[in-house]
Design a protein around this motif. Structure first.
Motif, PDB file in Angstrom:
ATOM      1  N   ARG A 113      -6.640  25.522 -33.729  1.00 42.26           N
ATOM      2  CA  ARG A 113      -5.389  25.626 -34.494  1.00 42.26           C
ATOM      3  C   ARG A 113      -5.683  25.642 -35.990  1.00 42.26           C
ATOM      4  NH1 ARG A 113      -0.526  21.965 -32.462  1.00 42.26           N
ATOM      5  NH2 ARG A 113       0.444  21.831 -34.504  1.00 42.26           N
ATOM      6  N   LEU A 114      -6.605  26.479 -36.375  1.00 46.11           N
ATOM      7  CA  LEU A 114      -7.007  26.541 -37.782  1.00 46.11           C
ATOM      8  C   LEU A 114      -6.396  27.732 -38.507  1.00 46.11           C
ATOM      9  CD1 LEU A 114     -10.799  25.619 -37.578  1.00 46.11           C
ATOM     10  CD2 LEU A 114      -8.969  24.257 -38.558  1.00 46.11           C
ATOM     11  N   VAL A 115      -5.598  28.537 -37.799  1.00 48.56           N
ATOM     12  CA  VAL A 115      -4.990  29.685 -38.462  1.00 48.56           C
ATOM     13  C   VAL A 115      -3.897  29.170 -39.402  1.00 48.56           C
ATOM     14  CG1 VAL A 115      -3.610  31.767 -38.113  1.00 48.56           C
ATOM     15  CG2 VAL A 115      -5.462  31.222 -36.537  1.00 48.56           C
ATOM     16  N   PRO A 116      -3.966  29.523 -40.688  1.00 47.75           N
ATOM     17  CA  PRO A 116      -2.955  29.009 -41.615  1.00 47.75           C
ATOM     18  C   PRO A 116      -1.556  29.541 -41.285  1.00 47.75           C
ATOM     19  CG  PRO A 116      -4.313  30.683 -42.674  1.00 47.75           C
ATOM     20  CD  PRO A 116      -4.925  30.419 -41.342  1.00 47.75           C
ATOM     21  N   GLU A 117      -0.615  28.595 -41.259  1.00 47.07           N
ATOM     22  CA  GLU A 117       0.770  28.997 -40.980  1.00 47.07           C
ATOM     23  C   GLU A 117       1.647  28.617 -42.165  1.00 47.07           C
ATOM     24  OE1 GLU A 117       1.995  27.990 -36.630  1.00 47.07           O
ATOM     25  OE2 GLU A 117       0.508  26.538 -37.270  1.00 47.07           O
ATOM     26  N   PRO A 118       2.361  29.467 -42.832  1.00 48.68           N
ATOM     27  CA  PRO A 118       2.193  30.915 -42.856  1.00 48.68           C
ATOM     28  C   PRO A 118       0.933  31.296 -43.623  1.00 48.68           C
ATOM     29  CG  PRO A 118       3.807  30.218 -44.497  1.00 48.68           C
ATOM     30  CD  PRO A 118       3.341  28.994 -43.787  1.00 48.68           C
ATOM     31  N   PRO A 119       0.500  32.522 -43.650  1.00 53.23           N
ATOM     32  CA  PRO A 119       1.143  33.727 -43.128  1.00 53.23           C
ATOM     33  C   PRO A 119       0.969  33.905 -41.614  1.00 53.23           C
ATOM     34  CG  PRO A 119      -0.926  34.324 -44.127  1.00 53.23           C
ATOM     35  CD  PRO A 119      -0.750  32.847 -44.339  1.00 53.23           C
ATOM     36  N   GLY A 120       0.113  33.095 -40.997  1.00 53.52           N
ATOM     37  CA  GLY A 120      -0.110  33.280 -39.567  1.00 53.52           C
ATOM     38  C   GLY A 120       1.037  32.700 -38.735  1.00 53.52           C
ATOM     39  N   GLU A 121       1.082  33.117 -37.493  1.00 52.80           N
ATOM     40  CA  GLU A 121       2.094  32.574 -36.606  1.00 52.80           C
ATOM     41  C   GLU A 121       1.603  32.740 -35.174  1.00 52.80           C
ATOM     42  OE1 GLU A 121       5.625  34.901 -36.358  1.00 52.80           O
ATOM     43  OE2 GLU A 121       6.340  33.696 -34.677  1.00 52.80           O
ATOM     44  N   TYR A 122       1.648  31.634 -34.416  1.00 55.17           N
ATOM     45  CA  TYR A 122       1.301  31.748 -32.998  1.00 55.17           C
ATOM     46  C   TYR A 122       2.520  32.275 -32.275  1.00 55.17           C
ATOM     47  CZ  TYR A 122      -2.626  28.897 -34.446  1.00 55.17           C
ATOM     48  OH  TYR A 122      -3.734  28.448 -35.091  1.00 55.17           O
ATOM     49  N   ALA A 123       2.522  33.589 -32.013  1.00 55.00           N
ATOM     50  CA  ALA A 123       3.726  34.232 -31.512  1.00 55.00           C
ATOM     51  C   ALA A 123       3.999  33.876 -30.050  1.00 55.00           C
ATOM     52  CB  ALA A 123       3.620  35.739 -31.676  1.00 55.00           C
ATOM     53  N   SER A 124       2.921  33.760 -29.282  1.00 58.61           N
ATOM     54  CA  SER A 124       3.136  33.384 -27.893  1.00 58.61           C
ATOM     55  C   SER A 124       1.828  32.880 -27.300  1.00 58.61           C
ATOM     56  CB  SER A 124       3.638  34.594 -27.087  1.00 58.61           C
ATOM     57  OG  SER A 124       2.576  35.492 -26.887  1.00 58.61           O
ATOM     58  N   GLY A 125       1.920  32.334 -26.110  1.00 58.28           N
ATOM     59  CA  GLY A 125       0.719  31.961 -25.393  1.00 58.28           C
ATOM     60  C   GLY A 125       0.414  30.481 -25.435  1.00 58.28           C
ATOM     61  N   LYS A 126      -0.582  30.122 -24.630  1.00 53.79           N
ATOM     62  CA  LYS A 126      -0.987  28.729 -24.515  1.00 53.79           C
ATOM     63  C   LYS A 126      -2.492  28.638 -24.626  1.00 53.79           C
ATOM     64  CE  LYS A 126       2.534  27.100 -21.277  1.00 53.79           C
ATOM     65  NZ  LYS A 126       2.762  26.879 -19.864  1.00 53.79           N
ATOM     66  N   ILE A 127      -2.962  27.520 -25.153  1.00 49.78           N
ATOM     67  CA  ILE A 127      -4.386  27.241 -25.122  1.00 49.78           C
ATOM     68  C   ILE A 127      -4.542  25.869 -24.476  1.00 49.78           C
ATOM     69  CG2 ILE A 127      -6.468  26.861 -26.464  1.00 49.78           C
ATOM     70  CD1 ILE A 127      -5.295  28.750 -28.556  1.00 49.78           C
TER      71      ILE A 127
END
Lengths: 395, 457, 310
Positions: free
Chosen positions: A58-72
């Motif tokens: 979970r290191l993707v910066p939010e924003p600009p990133g966004e976890y649009a869907s899915g599970k880990i």
């Protein structure tokens, strides 16, 4: 845990919001890693492999990133699992370093230039391995007083506040020794010849290979179950690359951890990975055992990648280059993203997103010609048959 | 050892005309220290390189980061002026022989005829002493494609101005004519007229490298230096660029100097390769032969550690130990010997090697050293804090390869150890087979690469 | 762009000269639009525009005083009049000078001050810094040590000293500020040029055989200028701020309609509750400096080479 997996990524989509639109960096990616297994996520620049890896922590910066869907999902004890993307951030922090750790392409950038190697590693140990430090200093972890823990923490911290240790200098010294020993042992484990000297040096005094060893020591400090290695050798000289990879392999065997390689280098895959997943434009296009995929690639892109590697026996000037370039992923159309560069693209390829379907046991390919070719009336006449493709690549 | 000197090596490609020949090129950068900027030493980025680039062929220059290959490329491109040495352009086979012969003589001993010849050669072919016009011609003839296509194109210029610039500078074209020529060049590298009026940032990495190539070809050069042209690109795009380069070479009769660290690429692209280590060329020969049967341990190690898609990494016994030595004080003799798996007595051991290895392997002993009194690089007395440390140091030296190079066994006297090595001249690259050159003194003796068996006899 | 490719080659060649220009302008327009996307920058631009209008149409807004319009007309019957009294919208000061008149005509002086100082220092600093960076070696060392000496003295104190030596006059304030401000530009441009000189496109231009001057003109300066532009914009505000400080402590002629001088005039009345003189003049100074700072920051965000063109 009926299926016995360690990490399971399901339908992960990651979007980035930019002024030009929404970039679909990762698009419905699914894969799983078994305990102790080595998986390589292979692809070229911008294919989404690094974003996928970062999503796991979970290191993707939010924003600009966004976890649009899915599970880990990360499996835990007693058939339990934790979903990383929706877990509280505190739980995710506990996972980072303790259960999953990561090493990066450029070890020079990942180390703090202002601290000695010893200090940086001590911090990691102070944070994650307090029990071990206390035990080695002759204090039973369960019975340790708060003050003991404080001293240990402070001794490990780069700030080096010695408030408590002034009062209990004997314990302080024992703890310091325990920390130093732990760090030295971790460094020696990675094949660094004189850890005590390295501990006193600053990152800029070390060579690239040495820095990567330090990074590995740091990442493995807490015996993680999964090590994510993001292009671990790209910044290193060839004569050192193999040694670093062998080191990771050896550590993996010894500790039984799983490794996820993120790389663009197919030759690395062959020697060091059990399974491979090839990514293109945000999607996994082919996955299977590394040896099989490299010997007989089934997706035209994988085949193209292999053909493009310069080789002595390829006549000069006749490398099988893939024409064109990677498509823009801003609001991409629903089609096979490789269609525009594919020799065998049919009309259907430009209107349907191919799904990752099994072709053989343990192999999957996202290419229309393998499953629904007839249904979609894709002309497979001029496409090479499976066997033939294998031959082309094996040449 | 035979009396051949390093400069003779420049007749590597003696059977063909040479676009460029280098004689004993050195590039040393002063290292300054303190407030007064006192010169404390010289970084020997390139240290005595002889190289001939045969016409119409591709010469690969390989080596790891920091070996000086990029600096050498920049010297040839005229971007870095060498500290010493000569750069010759366009020498015929005949002229190459003359240069070799005359360079080995003292200028005072020249006969009248030779004096004339030397004058003719230096004014006509030697960079620095030839006429301005010739110098300009050399500039036109020798172009460069840089590694990073993102930093080699001015972000504030249009592609037309970037590609057209060489034509403008040399007043080859202007106005309409310039546009036409630029379009021609762009088409040649697989781009089109529609790309002419765009800024570099609107292109992908591969396309930018194509623009870079178009600029390099604008003046119809005979010789192009390719400085890691594809190392920033993805494999599939790299293949496109490599194919393009081969095609252009065939069409225009270009000579390439291909500088890279990627052995796969150099294997595929070049006719001959030169392997560089720590500022010197250690092996030179036809690519296939060098790869099949390397004559320098470093070439072999480089080849074996290159990841491949087939077979196991063969013979991984051969490994380099330690790290790259400091280029300010490179090792004596063969520069590889402190890290070499097959180093022997005659490889150039000196006091520093023993001290460095002690520092790396037994730091505890190393820290007890109080003073090192050195007479020169080969003779010194090392003093320790106590006799015990001195003793273990002496034992350690005795058990290492360096022991064989000692003039007499290390003298243990109380707290001090006296070391005295045989002085060995710096290794020079020599021809040992037809067209095969190596600087490994052991290979030179044996006629073949020594085996791995550490027979220290 | 695709339409261009469809045309035949000949007409394209005829057109290319104009299209190249239009492409360049289109790019500039893009950057300008990007700048205008930041609301704070727009606010800054609006304030600057209003001040400019004020300066340009000063004679139409209030009738110029004769013979010197930069001396406030004295209304001796209404000394220290509060805002609104006897037609003095913003009141008068202790010598009966109209505050509104002072602010409006003062804007001309402020504009004159900042434009002269910034233009001069920008050009002079760029020349010095460029010579130092392009030549390098001993000359560079010498020039930069001179710059260091200048930089080691605080701007304000240095300007103060110079202005004090030259005597109380507005033109001396301009001189003093110019003498102080150029060093910053020399420093900035030198650093930028040294950075840009490392770029491969400079090496590429050398390989092609282009002259040193052309390389400087085409490759180095355009890529090194961005921080200068930002700094110059910020300094348009800073200069007025420091200039006002100098005239505040009496280094301008008495009675000059300069904002700093006005603040100084009104200072004595502050304790007596006569707040309007200093406040309105001070507000003008603050707005001016703020506006240029807003625009400068906006420019920096857009022009920063690291984010540009991505």
């Amino acid at each position: 845990m009926s299926e016995n997996w360690l990490l399971k990524v399901q339908d992960l989509s990651v979007h980035f919001h930019s002024p030009r639109g929404v970039v679909h960096a990762v698009d419905n990616v699914s894969f799983e890693i078994k305990p102790g297994e080595t998986l390589a996520l292979v692809g070229e620049t911008g294919c989404g492999k690094s974003v996928t890896a970062r999503s796991i922590l979970r290191l993707v910066p939010e924003p600009p990133g966004e976890y649009a869907s899915g599970k880990i999902l990360l499996s835990q004890d007693q058939d339990q699992s934790i979903e990383i993307l929706s877990a509280p951030i505190k739980a995710v922090r506990a996972i980072r370093g303790e259960r999953i750790s990561m090493i990066f392409q450029d070890p020079g950038k990942a180390l703090n230039p202002a601290l000695t190697i010893g200090r940086q590693l001590a911090e990691v140990f102070g944070e994650h391995r307090m029990d071990m430090i206390l035990e080695n200093a002759g204090i039973e972890p369960d019975k340790a007083s708060r003050a003991d823990k404080m001293i240990a923490q402070q001794r490990a911290s780069f700030l080096q506040i010695r408030l408590f240790s002034l009062l209990r200098s004997k314990k302080g010294k024992a703890l310091q020794k325990s920390i130093d020993d732990a760090v030295a042992r971790a460094l020696a484990d990675t094949g660094i010849p004189n850890p005590r000297k390295i501990m006193k040096s600053y990152p800029h005094e070390l060579s690239g290979g040495m820095k990567q060893r330090v990074m590995i020591a740091q990442a493995l400090a807490c015996d993680p179950d999964l090590l994510i290695a993001d292009e671990p050798t790209t910044a290193l000289d060839v004569t050192i690359q193999a040694r670093i990879l062998e080191l990771i392999q050896e550590m993996q065997k010894r500790r039984g951890m799983a490794v996820l390689y993120i790389t663009h280098d197919l030759s690395l895959v062959r020697e060091f990975a059990d399974r491979v997943a090839v990514m293109y434009a945000g999607r996994i296009v082919e996955t299977g055992p590394a040896v099989d995929v490299l010997a007989s690639p089934q997706h035209p892109y994988t085949q193209g990648l292999l053909g493009a590697i310069p080789h002595r026996r390829t006549p000069r000037g006749q490398l099988a280059a893939i024409p064109g370039s990677v498509p823009q992923l801003v609001s991409p159309p629903a089609q096979c993203h490789f269609a525009s560069r594919c020799k065998w693209a049919a009309e259907a390829c430009k209107s349907v997103v191919p799904l990752l379907n099994s072709t053989e046991t343990s192999r999957k390919v996202a290419c229309l010609r393998f499953d629904t070719a007839e249904k979609l009336s894709v002309d497979i006449g001029d496409m090479p048959a499976r066997a033939e493709m294998g031959e082309v690549a094996a040449e | 050892m035979s009396g051949t000197t390093g400069s003779l090596a420049a007749n590597y490609g003696v059977e063909t005309d040479a676009v460029v020949s280098l004689n004993d090129i050195k590039v040393h950068y002063p290292v300054k220290e303190g407030v007064l900027q006192r010169v404390a030493g010289q970084v020997r980025a390139v240290d005595g390189v002889d190289l001939t680039i045969p016409k119409g062929k591709t010469l690969g220059l390989v080596g790891e980061s920091g070996c000086g290959k990029t600096t050498l490329g920049r010297v040839i491109a005229g971007l870095v002026s060498p500290t010493s040495g000569d750069i010759w352009m366009d020498l015929t086979v005949e002229q190459q022989r003359d240069v070799q012969r005359l360079r080995n003589q003292n200028e005072k001993d020249f006969s009248e005829q030779d004096r004339q010849l030397w004058k003719q050669l230096t004014t006509g072919n030697r960079l620095g002493s030839m006429s301005r016009e010739k110098q300009r011609e050399y500039r036109r003839n020798c172009q460069v494609v840089f590694q990073d296509a993102f930093s080699s194109l001015n972000p504030r210029q249009l592609v037309r101005d970037i590609v057209g610039r060489p034509l403008r500078v040399h007043q080859e074209a202007s106005g309409e004519d310039l546009n036409r020529k630029v379009i021609e060049l762009l088409e040649r590298v697989g781009l089109g007229a529609e790309h002419m009026l765009r800024y570099p940032h609107q292109f992908s990495g591969g396309q930018r490298q194509r623009i870079s190539i178009a600029r390099a070809l604008a003046l119809n050069p005979a010789f192009v230096i390719l400085d890691e042209p594809t190392s920033a690109l993805d494999v599939s795009v790299q293949a496109q660029i490599l194919n393009l380069l081969v095609e252009l070479q065939a069409d225009m009769g270009l000579t390439y100097l291909f500088i890279t660290h990627d052995l796969g690429v150099v294997q595929h692209m070049s006719d001959n390769i030169a392997v560089m280590y720590l500022g010197q060329i250690v092996e030179y020969g036809p690519t296939d032969q060098v790869f099949d049967n390397p004559l320098h341990p470093y070439s072999k190690i480089l080849r074996d550690s290159n990841p491949s898609l087939e077979g196991k990494r063969s013979d991984r016994d051969w490994e380099l130990s330690g790290t790259v030595p400091n280029p300010i004080e490179p090792p004596h003799g063969c520069r590889l010997h402190p890290r070499c798996p097959v180093a022997a007595a005659g490889c150039g051991w000196s006091v520093d090697d023993v001290l460095n290895s002690a520092e790396e392997k037994t730091p505890i002993i190393f820290e007890t050293i109080t003073t090192v009194e050195r007479r020169d690089d080969f003779n010194a007395e090392v003093k320790f804090r106590d006799a015990e440390a001195a003793k273990s140091f002496a034992t350690q030296v005795k058990s290492s390869v360096a022991n064989l190079a000692l003039d007499r066994p290390p003298e243990l006297k109380g707290e001090s150890v006296k070391l005295s090595f045989n002085e060995v001249p710096d290794a020079s690259i020599q021809q040992i087979q037809d067209g095969r050159w190596t600087s490994c003194t052991r290979t030179q003796e044996l006629g073949a690469l020594p085996g791995f068996e550490k027979d220290k006899g | 762009m695709s339409s261009v490719s469809k045309q035949n080659k000949k007409s394209q060649q005829e057109k290319s000269r104009t299209t190249a220009l239009s492409v360049k302008w289109a790019r500039r327009r893009e950057v300008a639009l990007e700048v205008l996307r930041n609301p704070l920058t727009v606010i800054g631009l609006v304030i600057i525009f209003l001040f400019l209008m004020m300066a340009a149409f000063a004679p139409l807004l209030v009738e110029p005083n004769q013979p010197d319009p930069y001396q406030s007309p004295r209304d001796w019957s209404n000394i220290d009049a509060a805002p609104g009294v006897a037609g003095h919208i913003l009141g008068t000061d202790s010598t009966g000078g109209d505050v509104l008149y002072g602010i409006i005509w003062g804007s001309r002086l402020s504009l004159q001050l900042s434009l002269t100082v910034v233009l001069f220092t920008l050009i002079f600093g760029t020349i010095v810094g460029s010579i130092a960076a392009m030549r390098g070696g001993k000359l560079d060392n010498l020039l930069m040590r001179i710059v260091d000496v200048f930089l080691s003295i605080p701007e304000l104190i240095f300007a103060l000293a110079i202005a004090a030596v030259l005597g109380p006059d507005f033109s001396n304030i301009i001189l003093a500020l110019a003498a102080v401000f150029w060093v910053k530009y020399a420093r900035i441009i030198r650093g930028e040029i040294i950075r840009v000189k490392q770029a491969d496109y400079v090496a590429a231009a050398k390989v092609v055989g282009d002259s040193q001057w052309n390389i400087y003109r085409k490759d180095v300066l355009p890529n090194a200028a961005t921080p200068l532009i930002v700094q110059a914009t910020l300094d348009m505000g800073n200069v007025v701020l420091i200039g006002a400080t100098l005239s505040f402590i009496g280094l301008a002629q008495a009675g000059l309609t300069e904002w700093g001088a006005l603040v100084s005039n009104g200072q004595s009345g502050l304790l007596a509750g006569e707040w309007w003189v200093s406040t309105f003049a001070g507000l003008a100074i603050v707005l001016w400096a703020l506006a240029f700072n807003l625009v400068g920051d906006g420019l920096r965000d857009v022009l920063d080479p690291k984010t540009e063109g991505r």
